[in-house]
Scaffold this active site. Sequence first.
Site, PDB file in Angstrom:
ATOM      1  N   GLY A 100      17.088 120.902  61.764  1.00  0.00           N
ATOM      2  CA  GLY A 100      17.573 120.509  60.440  1.00  0.00           C
ATOM      3  C   GLY A 100      16.709 119.427  59.817  1.00  0.00           C
ATOM      4  N   ARG A 128      23.600 126.188  58.621  1.00  0.00           N
ATOM      5  CA  ARG A 128      23.813 124.789  58.212  1.00  0.00           C
ATOM      6  C   ARG A 128      23.652 124.609  56.700  1.00  0.00           C
ATOM      7  NH1 ARG A 128      20.800 120.979  62.405  1.00  0.00           N
ATOM      8  NH2 ARG A 128      22.099 119.448  61.337  1.00  0.00           N
ATOM      9  N   ASP A 325      24.456 111.220  66.467  1.00  0.00           N
ATOM     10  CA  ASP A 325      24.080 112.254  67.437  1.00  0.00           C
ATOM     11  C   ASP A 325      24.628 111.967  68.837  1.00  0.00           C
ATOM     12  OD1 ASP A 325      22.670 113.681  65.537  1.00  0.00           O
ATOM     13  OD2 ASP A 325      20.784 112.638  65.941  1.00  0.00           O
ATOM     14  N   LYS A 352      26.450 119.960  62.378  1.00  0.00           N
ATOM     15  CA  LYS A 352      25.230 119.692  63.164  1.00  0.00           C
ATOM     16  C   LYS A 352      24.728 121.030  63.738  1.00  0.00           C
ATOM     17  CE  LYS A 352      24.939 115.337  62.366  1.00  0.00           C
ATOM     18  NZ  LYS A 352      23.832 114.854  61.540  1.00  0.00           N
ATOM     19  N   ARG A 356      30.145 120.408  66.458  1.00  0.00           N
ATOM     20  CA  ARG A 356      30.248 119.594  67.684  1.00  0.00           C
ATOM     21  C   ARG A 356      31.663 119.099  67.929  1.00  0.00           C
ATOM     22  NH1 ARG A 356      24.430 116.374  67.249  1.00  0.00           N
ATOM     23  NH2 ARG A 356      23.251 118.119  68.103  1.00  0.00           N
TER      24      ARG A 356
END
Length: 446
Positions: A100, A128, A325, A352, A356
């Site tokens: 990304g 995404r 992250d 993401k 997630r």
Amino acid sequence: MSSATPHPLTSSRCGALAGDIAPPGDKSISHRSIMLGGIAHGVTTVRGLLEGEDVLGTVAALRAMGADIRKDDDGVWHVAGAGLDALHAPDGVLDMGNSGTSARLLMGLVATRHFATRFDGDASLRKRPMGRVIEPLSRMGARFDSVDGRMPLTVLGAAHPQALTYELPVASAQVKSAILLAGLGCDGVTTVIEKTPTRDHSENMLRGFGAQVVVEKNTGGADVISVTGKPRLAAQDITVPADPSSAAFPLVAALLCPGSRVVLRGVGVNPRRAGLFAVLRAMGASIVYDNPRDEGGEPVADMIVSASALSGIDVPPDIAPSMIDEYPVLAVAAACAQGVTRMRGLGELRVKESDRLALMAEGLAQCGVRVDIDGDDLIVHGTGAPPAGGVTVATAMDHRIAMSFMVLGLRSAQPVRIDDGSFIATSFPGFTGMMNKLGAKIEASS
Ligand code: S3P
């Protein structure tokens, strides 16, 4: 959803971890070194570049647009650029793979160059949202040909780029960076207003390459970041610190495996990236910053990590951008801690490399951990005892989900298997070898 040839991995309960390692280079800084080197005048050298698949995708893209990029026998990368105006349309499609960051930042870079660029990516990246960069970059004069704001898409760079003032609707360093990079091609000043601070590598590095970047606070307390267009960027010598987002995996593993003591060398501790370390310390983690220093404009330290009994805590939403992250591996730490950890305001985790929030909740529940999702909050009920494990967890092409469950397996009663470890190479090539060198038990599985 997995790679053409999935590589399942199994992680089993291990003893104390011990050793001294240098985690791989920072992914964000590596991408930006290649991009800025590619549009600067002269030869930029980069030491410690992350040679993960995501960054190699950025290398291939800049080469396709005219930069001359080589690695020498000492492992130093040399990026020869001839200025922003020397960039040309790539011959074929830019394949952004799983990345990304490559996709969004490069869309910014080409948005104010008057040529067409076609972007594509893997099944994860195709899902995404790109609307978050399409919207501001369109206001700067670029045109986008895409279905539903997703990749594959074509950017037709603006013939008459317009500088923009833009308030970020989401806390995203990628969106901020895309606009700043597009601003380089405009006459006048492009300004991004960010209410919640995100990683500031683009601002710092642009300044290092010679662009005029000003950061001020407005009356509401937001950061107002301005870049003056059409700068002449000059090649730099860059040393990339170890990535705190990658260091997080051996670090949490060392905290969880009784008796461990691990040293992690040269880890970036920029406050806008270091939220995890503060949260873990508040949970009771022993993490000592040894020999703190400045390397190439970034604060780094050697981290001495010792096994620690962790307690659950409440993690407020405003800290999320500084550890965005790291939530998957924090959730693993929380699963092994005593008490409830509530991680608040994690809406961005849904977009993401995978969703997630959903994947961590599902995988932890499979491993015998009580987990709830309440709106955008993830709530993990730790008991202080090792989770059961003994299952195969789906990773949905997501490197950080894969590494997180490999860390959990080191502590769980039964081994944890992941369906595919191949995406780990996007950000942490050599992960298994480095972990096993410390004493972990992570093996290829059938
Ligand atoms: C990154 C920004 C973050 C982060 C990503 C790298 C960057 O993404 O998740 O891994 O290098 O700018 P968002 O800007 O989408 O939060």
